[in-house]
Motif scaffolding. Structure first.
Motif, PDB file in Angstrom:
ATOM      1  N   ALA A 240       4.072 -48.552 -79.427  1.00 22.21           N
ATOM      2  CA  ALA A 240       3.844 -49.593 -78.450  1.00 22.21           C
ATOM      3  C   ALA A 240       2.920 -48.905 -77.190  1.00 22.21           C
ATOM      4  O   ALA A 240       1.858 -49.487 -76.795  1.00 22.21           O
ATOM      5  CB  ALA A 240       4.705 -50.329 -77.743  1.00 22.21           C
ATOM      6  N   LEU A 241       3.130 -47.604 -76.775  1.00 17.34           N
ATOM      7  CA  LEU A 241       2.414 -47.088 -75.753  1.00 17.34           C
ATOM      8  C   LEU A 241       1.078 -46.649 -76.436  1.00 17.34           C
ATOM      9  O   LEU A 241       0.214 -46.815 -75.564  1.00 17.34           O
ATOM     10  CB  LEU A 241       3.008 -45.773 -75.389  1.00 17.34           C
ATOM     11  N   ALA A 242       0.883 -46.168 -77.479  1.00 19.28           N
ATOM     12  CA  ALA A 242      -0.224 -45.674 -78.240  1.00 19.28           C
ATOM     13  C   ALA A 242      -1.099 -46.947 -78.176  1.00 19.28           C
ATOM     14  O   ALA A 242      -2.501 -46.585 -78.194  1.00 19.28           O
ATOM     15  CB  ALA A 242       0.134 -45.212 -79.581  1.00 19.28           C
ATOM     16  N   ILE A 243      -0.700 -48.063 -78.456  1.00 21.14           N
ATOM     17  CA  ILE A 243      -1.388 -49.320 -78.547  1.00 21.14           C
ATOM     18  C   ILE A 243      -2.125 -49.663 -77.229  1.00 21.14           C
ATOM     19  O   ILE A 243      -3.216 -50.054 -77.344  1.00 21.14           O
ATOM     20  CB  ILE A 243      -0.701 -50.577 -79.307  1.00 21.14           C
ATOM     21  N   ARG A 244      -1.301 -49.520 -76.194  1.00 18.22           N
ATOM     22  CA  ARG A 244      -1.740 -49.799 -75.024  1.00 18.22           C
ATOM     23  C   ARG A 244      -2.456 -48.741 -74.158  1.00 18.22           C
ATOM     24  O   ARG A 244      -2.806 -49.016 -73.105  1.00 18.22           O
ATOM     25  CB  ARG A 244      -0.574 -50.258 -73.729  1.00 18.22           C
ATOM     26  N   SER A 245      -2.818 -47.653 -74.976  1.00 17.36           N
ATOM     27  CA  SER A 245      -3.594 -46.596 -74.458  1.00 17.36           C
ATOM     28  C   SER A 245      -5.096 -47.085 -74.189  1.00 17.36           C
ATOM     29  O   SER A 245      -5.656 -48.093 -74.707  1.00 17.36           O
ATOM     30  CB  SER A 245      -3.873 -45.565 -75.375  1.00 17.36           C
ATOM     31  N   PRO A 246      -5.870 -46.534 -73.162  1.00 19.82           N
ATOM     32  CA  PRO A 246      -7.493 -47.061 -72.803  1.00 19.82           C
ATOM     33  C   PRO A 246      -8.023 -46.671 -74.050  1.00 19.82           C
ATOM     34  O   PRO A 246      -8.056 -45.857 -74.662  1.00 19.82           O
ATOM     35  CB  PRO A 246      -7.619 -46.228 -71.620  1.00 19.82           C
ATOM     36  N   GLY A 247      -8.969 -47.708 -74.263  1.00 15.56           N
ATOM     37  CA  GLY A 247     -10.215 -47.358 -75.426  1.00 15.56           C
ATOM     38  C   GLY A 247      -9.787 -47.925 -76.639  1.00 15.56           C
ATOM     39  O   GLY A 247     -10.465 -47.681 -77.682  1.00 15.56           O
ATOM     40  N   VAL A 248      -8.397 -48.333 -76.884  1.00 14.47           N
ATOM     41  CA  VAL A 248      -7.991 -48.920 -78.249  1.00 14.47           C
ATOM     42  C   VAL A 248      -8.408 -50.340 -78.278  1.00 14.47           C
ATOM     43  O   VAL A 248      -8.245 -51.230 -77.502  1.00 14.47           O
ATOM     44  CB  VAL A 248      -6.597 -48.827 -78.222  1.00 14.47           C
ATOM     45  N   GLU A 253     -11.912 -54.265 -84.680  1.00 17.37           N
ATOM     46  CA  GLU A 253     -10.834 -53.424 -84.840  1.00 17.37           C
ATOM     47  C   GLU A 253      -9.554 -53.810 -83.893  1.00 17.37           C
ATOM     48  O   GLU A 253      -8.861 -53.258 -83.341  1.00 17.37           O
ATOM     49  CB  GLU A 253     -11.084 -51.931 -84.560  1.00 17.37           C
ATOM     50  N   GLU A 254      -9.561 -55.000 -83.240  1.00 20.41           N
ATOM     51  CA  GLU A 254      -8.688 -55.429 -82.408  1.00 20.41           C
ATOM     52  C   GLU A 254      -7.212 -55.368 -82.901  1.00 20.41           C
ATOM     53  O   GLU A 254      -6.496 -55.223 -82.075  1.00 20.41           O
ATOM     54  CB  GLU A 254      -8.983 -56.934 -81.904  1.00 20.41           C
ATOM     55  N   VAL A 255      -7.049 -55.660 -84.129  1.00 20.83           N
ATOM     56  CA  VAL A 255      -5.865 -55.626 -84.901  1.00 20.83           C
ATOM     57  C   VAL A 255      -5.731 -54.544 -85.768  1.00 20.83           C
ATOM     58  O   VAL A 255      -4.655 -53.922 -85.875  1.00 20.83           O
ATOM     59  CB  VAL A 255      -5.723 -56.994 -85.753  1.00 20.83           C
ATOM     60  N   LEU A 256      -6.546 -54.108 -86.531  1.00 17.34           N
ATOM     61  CA  LEU A 256      -6.393 -53.004 -87.470  1.00 17.34           C
ATOM     62  C   LEU A 256      -6.254 -51.630 -86.691  1.00 17.34           C
ATOM     63  O   LEU A 256      -5.298 -50.865 -86.975  1.00 17.34           O
ATOM     64  CB  LEU A 256      -7.539 -52.949 -88.263  1.00 17.34           C
ATOM     65  N   VAL A 257      -7.049 -51.234 -85.820  1.00 17.74           N
ATOM     66  CA  VAL A 257      -6.687 -49.989 -85.136  1.00 17.74           C
ATOM     67  C   VAL A 257      -5.532 -49.791 -84.318  1.00 17.74           C
ATOM     68  O   VAL A 257      -4.697 -48.843 -84.475  1.00 17.74           O
ATOM     69  CB  VAL A 257      -7.861 -49.590 -84.221  1.00 17.74           C
ATOM     70  N   PRO A 258      -5.307 -50.932 -83.474  1.00 12.85           N
ATOM     71  CA  PRO A 258      -3.709 -50.735 -82.931  1.00 12.85           C
ATOM     72  C   PRO A 258      -2.721 -50.703 -83.810  1.00 12.85           C
ATOM     73  O   PRO A 258      -1.800 -49.953 -83.519  1.00 12.85           O
ATOM     74  CB  PRO A 258      -3.855 -52.143 -82.040  1.00 12.85           C
ATOM     75  N   SER A 259      -2.716 -51.498 -84.786  1.00  6.03           N
ATOM     76  CA  SER A 259      -1.602 -51.330 -85.806  1.00  6.03           C
ATOM     77  C   SER A 259      -1.631 -49.952 -86.417  1.00  6.03           C
ATOM     78  O   SER A 259      -0.355 -49.430 -86.810  1.00  6.03           O
ATOM     79  CB  SER A 259      -1.731 -52.496 -86.906  1.00  6.03           C
ATOM     80  N   LEU A 260      -2.826 -49.555 -86.782  1.00  2.94           N
ATOM     81  CA  LEU A 260      -2.731 -47.939 -87.492  1.00  2.94           C
ATOM     82  C   LEU A 260      -2.160 -47.063 -86.353  1.00  2.94           C
ATOM     83  O   LEU A 260      -1.279 -46.137 -86.874  1.00  2.94           O
ATOM     84  CB  LEU A 260      -4.048 -47.645 -87.961  1.00  2.94           C
ATOM     85  N   GLU A 319      -8.529 -41.155 -88.593  1.00  2.00           N
ATOM     86  CA  GLU A 319      -9.631 -40.178 -88.444  1.00  2.00           C
ATOM     87  C   GLU A 319     -11.087 -40.679 -88.741  1.00  2.00           C
ATOM     88  O   GLU A 319     -12.113 -40.180 -88.225  1.00  2.00           O
ATOM     89  CB  GLU A 319      -9.261 -38.968 -89.188  1.00  2.00           C
ATOM     90  N   ARG A 320     -11.146 -41.531 -89.854  1.00  3.72           N
ATOM     91  CA  ARG A 320     -12.418 -41.930 -90.415  1.00  3.72           C
ATOM     92  C   ARG A 320     -13.077 -42.862 -89.319  1.00  3.72           C
ATOM     93  O   ARG A 320     -14.092 -43.180 -89.168  1.00  3.72           O
ATOM     94  CB  ARG A 320     -12.379 -42.846 -91.630  1.00  3.72           C
ATOM     95  N   GLN A 321     -11.997 -43.485 -88.392  1.00  2.00           N
ATOM     96  CA  GLN A 321     -12.550 -44.500 -87.316  1.00  2.00           C
ATOM     97  C   GLN A 321     -12.949 -43.850 -86.180  1.00  2.00           C
ATOM     98  O   GLN A 321     -13.477 -44.249 -85.308  1.00  2.00           O
ATOM     99  CB  GLN A 321     -11.492 -45.389 -87.128  1.00  2.00           C
ATOM    100  N   GLY A 322     -12.478 -42.449 -85.994  1.00  2.00           N
ATOM    101  CA  GLY A 322     -12.899 -41.620 -84.784  1.00  2.00           C
ATOM    102  C   GLY A 322     -11.987 -41.749 -83.880  1.00  2.00           C
ATOM    103  O   GLY A 322     -11.982 -41.260 -82.748  1.00  2.00           O
ATOM    104  N   GLU A 323     -10.672 -42.326 -84.190  1.00  2.00           N
ATOM    105  CA  GLU A 323      -9.538 -42.241 -83.104  1.00  2.00           C
ATOM    106  C   GLU A 323      -8.629 -41.181 -83.330  1.00  2.00           C
ATOM    107  O   GLU A 323      -7.807 -40.852 -82.306  1.00  2.00           O
ATOM    108  CB  GLU A 323      -8.631 -43.552 -83.346  1.00  2.00           C
ATOM    109  N   LEU A 324      -8.952 -40.018 -84.133  1.00  4.02           N
ATOM    110  CA  LEU A 324      -8.170 -38.945 -84.108  1.00  4.02           C
ATOM    111  C   LEU A 324      -9.073 -37.654 -84.505  1.00  4.02           C
ATOM    112  O   LEU A 324      -9.990 -37.811 -85.284  1.00  4.02           O
ATOM    113  CB  LEU A 324      -7.035 -38.894 -85.203  1.00  4.02           C
TER     114      LEU A 324
END
Length: 379
Positions: A240-248, A253-260, A319-324
């Motif tokens: 849950a903290l990872a979802i609330r991180s800034p820039g997410v 990608e409002e649902v897909l990236v936070p879920s991942l 990683e493909r999305q640039g989040e990692l």
């Protein structure tokens, strides 16, 4: 020339409930059969069918006709086998008695399908369809309703949720729109059905006794389950903290990236929780029986393998999305997203194979001990 009053039982209810073989021929034999069937199942319509056949036979004899009564049944589980069994019994009756015609007595549509079989061997003068009168009266409905209301379990399972739902309908309609009210009512009824269908009530009623027995018996799994629950809470919290991180988020990608991100950060802790719980169950099994079954041995390895595969796919997509950032081996070799995914999948497969091999070896050793034990006792 004899008229055969034939009571037909295609499903073999009479033979199954009384244990008698058919055909049953003769007035006294059928009268005795009525008593046997009635004592075995007083609510069976076959009793009425036999009584109707006896009455028809008596009426024919009162009219100075030579009448004989017989009962035949299909002594087979299949429809074709049952029809052939009735045909063989009819051939035996025609051969033994000087039969000219038949009056067929039936009590169901299934038995009526045997009328052509009888017609192929005898002239059928009449077909008497026995219908229990009470089944068509309101008395039957009243009896079933009374029996239903007398069952406490059925009342609590059906009437109580239905009553609560009807009481909530006006309250929901006052506060919300009809669509919301119907959705809430449907959700309530669905939850009740799942609660009873999945036997959650039985699990909750047995849970205190199981916890008490586990505490008194000193099982290791009690502690490991508590630790596993804590680890699972930590994993969910970190996800849950990872979802609330800034820039997410943002855009499509409002649902897909936070879920991942939630899956990527929570899976290690959830896998560790499952591993802890399975380890405690494994220790209890080892302490209690001094041998471990294959399923308990496979479980920890399966949990780790699934965790590796799920985290690998989540990391690949992020990683493909640039989040990692790219994964680095030994701090020097940077891996591409595909290489990262392959490493995690291979690691999961290797862990799973190792678990299977260890479980197989333990199972073989246990089997050898079981086989050698009688030999040692004989020596």
């Amino acid at each position: 020339m004899t008229t055969l009053v034939l009571c037909v039982d295609r499903a073999n209810d009479i033979g199954r409930k009384t244990g008698l073989s058919t055909p049953v021929v003769g007035w006294e034999a059928v009268r005795s059969l009525v008593t046997d069937v009635g004592l075995a199942d007083p609510e069976d319509s076959s009793v009425n069918c036999l009584l109707a056949a006896l009455r028809t036979t008596r009426e024919l004899r009162d009219e100075r006709e030579d009448a004989e009564i017989a009962v035949v049944s299909g002594t087979s589980d299949s429809a074709v086998g049952a029809d052939r069994a009735v045909a063989r019994q009819l051939d035996d009756l025609v051969e033994r008695y000087d039969v000219e015609s038949a009056v067929v007595v039936i009590d169901s549509a299934e038995d009526e399908r045997l009328v052509p079989v009888v017609e192929s061997r005898l002239r059928v003068d009449a077909v008497d369809r026995v219908v229990v009168r009470q089944a068509h009266d309101i008395e039957s409905t009243y009896y079933l309703l009374k029996q239903f209301l007398g069952d406490e379990e059925l009342r609590s399972t059906i009437l109580v949720p239905l009553g609560v739902g009807l009481l909530l309908v006006p309250l929901l309609l006052v506060q919300f729109t009809p669509a919301v009210a119907l959705a809430g009512l449907a959700a309530l009824m669905g939850a009740v059905l799942l609660y009873k269908g999945l036997a959650i009530d039985e699990f909750l009623s047995d849970a205190p006794d199981q916890v008490r027995d586990a505490l008194y018996s000193g099982q290791v799994s009690v502690v490991t389950y508590a630790v596993a629950a804590g680890l699972a809470i930590v994993g969910l919290f970190l996800g849950a903290l990872a979802i609330r991180s800034p820039g997410v988020g943002g855009g499509s990608e409002e649902v897909l990236v936070p879920s991942l991100l939630f899956v990527y950060h929570s899976v290690p802790w959830l896998a560790l929780a499952a591993l802890t719980a399975s380890a405690g169950r494994l220790l209890d099994e080892l302490i209690g029986s001094e041998r471990v079954s294959t399923s308990y041995m496979n479980l920890p390895f399966g949990v780790v393998a699934i965790g590796l595969v799920v985290r690998g796919f989540a990391g690949f997509l992020l990683e493909r999305q640039g989040e990692l950032a790219n994964l680095e081996l030994l701090g020097r070799l940077a891996l591409t997203p595909v290489q990262r995914l392959v490493i995690f999948i291979v690691a999961g497969v290797v862990v799973s194979v190792v678990g299977v091999r260890i479980s197989a070896s333990v199972s073989d050793e246990t089997l050898d001990d079981v086989v050698d034990a009688p030999r040692e006792n004989e020596s």
